[in-house]
Scaffold this active site. Sequence first.
Site, PDB file in Angstrom:
ATOM      1  N   GLY A  26      58.469  38.805  52.489  1.00  0.00           N
ATOM      2  CA  GLY A  26      58.456  37.424  52.046  1.00  0.00           C
ATOM      3  C   GLY A  26      59.341  36.585  52.949  1.00  0.00           C
ATOM      4  O   GLY A  26      60.063  37.117  53.791  1.00  0.00           O
ATOM      5  N   LYS A  27      59.269  35.300  52.812  1.00  0.00           N
ATOM      6  CA  LYS A  27      60.168  34.405  53.538  1.00  0.00           C
ATOM      7  C   LYS A  27      60.120  33.044  52.869  1.00  0.00           C
ATOM      8  O   LYS A  27      59.104  32.682  52.247  1.00  0.00           O
ATOM      9  CB  LYS A  27      59.720  34.262  54.995  1.00  0.00           C
ATOM     10  N   GLY A  28      61.227  32.298  52.996  1.00  0.00           N
ATOM     11  CA  GLY A  28      61.252  30.976  52.412  1.00  0.00           C
ATOM     12  C   GLY A  28      61.935  29.998  53.351  1.00  0.00           C
ATOM     13  O   GLY A  28      62.610  30.405  54.300  1.00  0.00           O
TER      14      GLY A  28
END
Length: 424
Positions: free
Chosen positions: A107-109
Amino acid sequence: MTFMKQRNPFENALKQFDKAARILNLTDTQIAMIKEPRRAIEVNLPVRMDDGSIRIFKGFRVQHSIVRGPAKGGIRFHPDVTLDEVKALAFWMTYKCAVVDIPFGGGKGGVVVDPKELSINELENLSRRYIAEMAEIFGPNKDVPAPDINTNPQIMGWMFDTYSMHKKEYLPAVITGKPLEIGGSEGRAESTAQGMVYCVYEAADYLQMNIGEATVAIQGFGNAGSNAARLLHNDGAKIVAISDVSGAYYNPDGIDIPKALEVCANNKHWVLTGLEKHTKVVKLDDPMKLLELDVDILIPAALENQITEENAPRVQAKLIAECANGPITVEADEILNQKGTFIIPDILCNAGGVTVSYLEWVQNRMGYYWTKERVNEDLKRIMVKAFHEVLNTREHYNVSMRIAAFILAITRVIRAAEIRGLYA
Ligand code: NAD
């Protein structure tokens, strides 16, 4: 320089992914299932500023894969963040977690913001709003963020607090990279460098290189580079060159690393400026020449695209440990492989950070905390195992360590997806 900046390290990673997928004879459907993100969310975050006004910030969270476990990956605050970039970084996390075989997806934000323009109060409001706005998608069993560019342990602390207040439960495992006082892990700060050093020792063994006699050049002296220098120096390696934004410093007899660390600590920002006044080093006229020195081990720990087809023919190191993400272009990679340079690829080499994040998550879930020695024991076991699995894959398929790392990681993701099957 312009040439180097134009290249996108993610495109390089995708090319390597495709090459590995071709070797594995994956079908188009299989590739589509593991290449595109499962979920991408875009939010507009209203934040109260110090003057009473409300400003809207754009935020993203991408869950690339949740096949092998909860999504895992940092949150970055930067004015140039785009959804495409966040998708790319989330993809990278899936395969980094799979290489070291920790039970996470990717994931990444990100938030489009220059945090330097915010007061501490505004930064806290933005951090809390980001996690509150997407509280439903985060969770210890769903998606576990961590720090990235311009986010730090304090911000993780605010996010953990906001999430726990929403859920009315003490849930430290929702986020990693927290301060020690609220459930962070021992060894987290230097975990990337420590994980890389474990890989370097295994590679040196394989290449029959004696670390006690090895010469090392390190590009970048930030979190990863300076800790790598300290750890390798303590183990007897001779660090002959180091560099950062202030320039590159060289001493063929070995640099006094404790002195270099002291100079950084005494400078206003963590930089090596003025090192030549404190210890025996010469400042190189062209800092890029550090990459071409006659050393045993080269550690790029600064930026992407540092070794290109232009300078690769002049790189002399026998072993390159990619602490930075994407420091070698695809073309340079081929040149180095032909020369017989042994490269520990980024998705393996710098996975120590996410590995200790995993150990933090484990400790949070147990409610029992380990010593640094205990954490490093597990980090070492995980990194050494992954290194040898990649090495074996390399020999099995007769490919580079980089392609082998992708083959291993893709195989793990595909296997998990097939075993789980489709729910509906
Ligand atoms: P950092 O910001 O702490 O340090 C970066 C260093 O690079 C600084 O010393 C800076 O002065 C130096 N630098 C910048 N431009 C340079 C140039 N042109 N030449 C030489 N040095 C230059 O960053 P970090 O956390 O140490 O990360 C370094 C690299 O490692 C990045 O590519 C990052 O993505 C990667 N990485 C870091 C971690 C981690 O946990 N810290 C984890 C995985 C990957």
